[in-house]
Design an enzyme around this catalytic site. Sequence first.
Site, PDB file in Angstrom:
ATOM      1  N   ARG A  21       2.358  -7.305  -0.811  1.00  0.00           N
ATOM      2  CA  ARG A  21       3.176  -6.564  -0.094  1.00  0.00           C
ATOM      3  C   ARG A  21       2.041  -5.492   0.465  1.00  0.00           C
ATOM      4  O   ARG A  21       1.136  -4.988  -0.324  1.00  0.00           O
ATOM      5  CB  ARG A  21       4.277  -5.731  -0.917  1.00  0.00           C
ATOM      6  CG  ARG A  21       5.096  -4.489  -0.008  1.00  0.00           C
ATOM      7  CD  ARG A  21       5.591  -3.352  -0.907  1.00  0.00           C
ATOM      8  NE  ARG A  21       6.826  -4.255  -1.724  1.00  0.00           N
ATOM      9  CZ  ARG A  21       7.337  -3.902  -2.770  1.00  0.00           C
ATOM     10  NH1 ARG A  21       6.558  -2.554  -3.478  1.00  0.00           N
ATOM     11  NH2 ARG A  21       8.249  -4.272  -3.558  1.00  0.00           N
ATOM     12  N   ASP A  62       4.895  -3.237  -8.104  1.00  0.00           N
ATOM     13  CA  ASP A  62       4.397  -1.933  -7.148  1.00  0.00           C
ATOM     14  C   ASP A  62       2.922  -1.530  -7.412  1.00  0.00           C
ATOM     15  O   ASP A  62       2.537  -1.739  -8.545  1.00  0.00           O
ATOM     16  CB  ASP A  62       5.410  -0.991  -7.398  1.00  0.00           C
ATOM     17  CG  ASP A  62       6.913  -1.138  -7.068  1.00  0.00           C
ATOM     18  OD1 ASP A  62       7.022  -2.278  -6.170  1.00  0.00           O
ATOM     19  OD2 ASP A  62       7.748  -0.514  -7.180  1.00  0.00           O
TER      20      ASP A  62
END
Length: 299
Positions: free
Chosen positions: A172, A125
């Site tokens: 992402r 992340d």
Amino acid sequence: MTLLDRAIVRVLPAVPRGLVRRLSSRYIAGPALEDAVRVVRELNADGKMATIDVLGEEIHNAEEARGIALAYHRVFACIDDKRLDANVSIKLTALGLQLEGGVCREQVEGLVRDAAMRGNFVRIDMEDSSTTDATLDLYRRLRADGVDNVGVVLQARLRRTLGDVPGLHNVRLCKGIYLEPPSIAFEDAEEIRDSFRRTLTALLDQGAYVGIATHDETLIGHALDEVRRRGLRREQYEFQMLLGVRPERGDELVRGGHRLRVYVPFGTHWYEYSIRRLQENPKIAGYVAADTVKRLTRL
Ligand code: FDA
């Protein structure tokens, strides 16, 4: 961001824990790994993949960082054991990014090794801008060492993002949840969208695998056009959404033949996580409030 969003965030600490728990229960699987398993099973049955996030609070020493890594090793074992279609999402600060002595790298290497043995994958992340360089640097070093079952995240909100694209293989792409100063981040919603579109184009042009992480209808539509125009096969990209957010739109994407991965957080730190996410970006508090009112008035 409206005055109402800010007001909601200001009163949050006074909201009873039980109510926060009820409000956040749509967005968080529950306190235990079994809760994540149950939610992922349901998602898988609906044709959706998952990425599991272990909710951790701030860590202060290497032992706590190792504790978080251990929780992720358990998640991998469980994914294998229960034959779930899921990978994991990790946060480097929870694995010791701010600690000396390579603690973080050691934990991440252990996790990508475990994942590789099981044919699985680790998504790193992206946190606030103070961690962007270190995060991209670790990702690039792992890839340079031949690790290919790891991916990273880019935030369209940051002005630097298009420049970070070269050399990235598995990304992402999201808007970015952390509110950053205007000197380094776009603030206008249309500018953030533009940055998202330009970054998506650049990533696809260089052949990167992209996790298109948005619930914004304009951006979903744009991404669908890009996928069609480029004739991408379904294995060459995926859509990603947060648990509890626009699930019906997720169903539609799946019915349309696209792959969708849902972000599934679980853990005992659900309260701190919920409050932090809402305080980080008061707009989210506004969404949750609006969504809750919509549900209540539908009853
Ligand atoms: P936008 O914020 O404009 O939302 C579009 C619509 O979606 C809203 O109008 C609302 O209806 C709905 N919506 C969005 N969020 C909602 C919520 N929480 N509750 C209810 N409704 C909501 N960020 C980051 O900085 N680092 C990261 O690593 C990640 N990782 C990540 C993974 C995945 C799978 C997703 C989907 C998102 C992230 N994010 C993230 C968060 C991301 O940056 C962003 O904050 C949110 O996805 C919201 O942005 P949207 O693109 O959905 O647009």
